[in-house]
Design a protein around this motif. Sequence first.
Motif, mmCIF file in Angstrom:
data_model
loop_
_atom_site.group_PDB
_atom_site.id
_atom_site.type_symbol
_atom_site.label_atom_id
_atom_site.label_comp_id
_atom_site.label_asym_id
_atom_site.label_seq_id
_atom_site.Cartn_x
_atom_site.Cartn_y
_atom_site.Cartn_z
ATOM 1 N N ASP A 1 1.564 -6.550 -1.281
ATOM 2 C CA ASP A 1 0.892 -5.304 -0.933
ATOM 3 C C ASP A 1 1.885 -4.151 -0.894
ATOM 4 O O ASP A 1 3.041 -4.316 -0.475
ATOM 5 C CB ASP A 1 0.213 -5.437 0.437
ATOM 6 C CG ASP A 1 -0.967 -6.388 0.416
ATOM 7 O OD1 ASP A 1 -1.515 -6.642 -0.666
ATOM 8 O OD2 ASP A 1 -1.333 -6.893 1.501
ATOM 9 N N HIS A 2 1.413 -2.979 -1.319
ATOM 10 C CA HIS A 2 2.274 -1.803 -1.404
ATOM 11 C C HIS A 2 1.521 -0.606 -0.855
ATOM 12 O O HIS A 2 0.304 -0.510 -1.036
ATOM 13 C CB HIS A 2 2.689 -1.567 -2.857
ATOM 14 C CG HIS A 2 3.757 -0.552 -3.054
ATOM 15 N ND1 HIS A 2 3.522 0.810 -3.055
ATOM 16 C CD2 HIS A 2 5.097 -0.697 -3.257
ATOM 17 C CE1 HIS A 2 4.659 1.454 -3.256
ATOM 18 N NE2 HIS A 2 5.629 0.572 -3.384
ATOM 19 N N PRO A 3 2.197 0.330 -0.185
ATOM 20 C CA PRO A 3 1.475 1.443 0.438
ATOM 21 C C PRO A 3 0.908 2.475 -0.529
ATOM 22 O O PRO A 3 -0.002 3.227 -0.162
ATOM 23 C CB PRO A 3 2.533 2.085 1.348
ATOM 24 C CG PRO A 3 3.848 1.690 0.763
ATOM 25 C CD PRO A 3 3.629 0.330 0.188
ATOM 26 N N THR A 4 1.394 2.562 -1.757
ATOM 27 C CA THR A 4 0.923 3.614 -2.666
ATOM 28 C C THR A 4 0.245 3.088 -3.928
ATOM 29 O O THR A 4 -0.388 3.866 -4.647
ATOM 30 C CB THR A 4 2.083 4.539 -3.075
ATOM 31 O OG1 THR A 4 3.068 3.778 -3.785
ATOM 32 C CG2 THR A 4 2.720 5.187 -1.848
ATOM 33 N N VAL A 5 0.388 1.810 -4.231
ATOM 34 C CA VAL A 5 -0.331 1.180 -5.342
ATOM 35 C C VAL A 5 -0.957 -0.101 -4.795
ATOM 36 O O VAL A 5 -0.573 -0.574 -3.724
ATOM 37 C CB VAL A 5 0.622 0.856 -6.521
ATOM 38 C CG1 VAL A 5 1.197 2.134 -7.110
ATOM 39 C CG2 VAL A 5 1.748 -0.081 -6.105
ATOM 40 N N PRO A 6 -1.944 -0.677 -5.496
ATOM 41 C CA PRO A 6 -2.591 -1.877 -4.944
ATOM 42 C C PRO A 6 -1.624 -3.012 -4.620
ATOM 43 O O PRO A 6 -1.760 -3.679 -3.602
ATOM 44 C CB PRO A 6 -3.579 -2.266 -6.048
ATOM 45 C CG PRO A 6 -3.910 -0.982 -6.739
ATOM 46 C CD PRO A 6 -2.628 -0.191 -6.707
ATOM 47 N N HIS A 7 -0.647 -3.228 -5.492
ATOM 48 C CA HIS A 7 0.337 -4.274 -5.233
ATOM 49 C C HIS A 7 1.487 -4.123 -6.214
ATOM 50 O O HIS A 7 1.392 -3.380 -7.195
ATOM 51 C CB HIS A 7 -0.281 -5.677 -5.375
ATOM 52 C CG HIS A 7 -0.652 -6.015 -6.793
ATOM 53 N ND1 HIS A 7 -1.880 -5.717 -7.336
ATOM 54 C CD2 HIS A 7 0.061 -6.605 -7.790
ATOM 55 C CE1 HIS A 7 -1.920 -6.110 -8.598
ATOM 56 N NE2 HIS A 7 -0.750 -6.645 -8.898
ATOM 57 N N VAL A 8 2.578 -4.827 -5.932
ATOM 58 C CA VAL A 8 3.649 -4.980 -6.912
ATOM 59 C C VAL A 8 3.808 -6.458 -7.227
ATOM 60 O O VAL A 8 3.561 -7.321 -6.384
ATOM 61 C CB VAL A 8 4.996 -4.384 -6.425
ATOM 62 C CG1 VAL A 8 4.914 -2.874 -6.352
ATOM 63 C CG2 VAL A 8 5.418 -4.973 -5.090
ATOM 64 N N ASP A 9 4.185 -6.734 -8.460
ATOM 65 C CA ASP A 9 4.386 -8.108 -8.897
ATOM 66 C C ASP A 9 5.775 -8.590 -8.499
ATOM 67 O O ASP A 9 6.743 -7.834 -8.544
ATOM 68 C CB ASP A 9 4.237 -8.216 -10.414
ATOM 69 C CG ASP A 9 2.821 -7.909 -10.883
ATOM 70 O OD1 ASP A 9 1.887 -8.216 -10.128
ATOM 71 O OD2 ASP A 9 2.672 -7.366 -11.987
ATOM 72 N N ALA A 10 5.862 -9.856 -8.138
ATOM 73 C CA ALA A 10 7.144 -10.442 -7.746
ATOM 74 C C ALA A 10 7.180 -11.901 -8.185
ATOM 75 O O ALA A 10 6.152 -12.500 -8.516
ATOM 76 C CB ALA A 10 7.341 -10.328 -6.239
#
Length: 219
Positions: free
Chosen positions: A13-22
């Motif tokens: 989860d990320h505050p400015t986009v839906p999510h980041v991939d990891a």
Amino acid sequence: MDATRQVVPVTIDHPTVPHVDAIVDLPAAAWTSIVLLHGAGGSATHPWMEGAARGLVGEGVAVLRASFPNAQAGKRQPERAPSAIATWHAVMDAAKGLLPHLPWAGGKSFGGRMAAAAVAAGMPATGLLYLGYPLHPPGKPEPLREEHLRDIALPQRFLQGTNDAFQSGDALDRLVAQLPDARIDWVAGGDHSFLVAGGDRDPARVAEALGPRIAALLR
């Protein structure tokens, strides 16, 4: 792939986009953990990052590597600092449930510089690892990008090529000598990606071969 290595894609989860991939890379038995973020123009799946993860897992280090939002969207421009720092906080918070230790915060170039900014702003970490720290832009030795480094009391470790255009002279050695718990390992002839003239030009193999040197810094 080594049968003892687990590679697990995750979303954070990320505050400015839906999510980041990891991607989480786990050895059979890890003695320490690290979060790695890429440099400008890279991504978590860039060959250099893939190689670095393989090399570290081979040394018993658990690795979580993630992409900044711009890289994830396929954009070439570097992440703006506020978004990059927010990404670091989000990824390190997620790492608590994904890695077996409080991780080091490590990054290739821009990723490491933004890790320092996040830690200086209060992000917990075991220490910081800089893989090609961008002390200044190529050909512009002043001003130095050292403001956050002096505000950090945690261990700081540098791996740097002697032919890296993002550092010059003895400025980085002098800075490291002034930090409270810092060490540097110089890669002879290495450029900003640790490629050496006349040597292997494959970024994944070059990064993987750095695993023992990085592990020694972390120890």
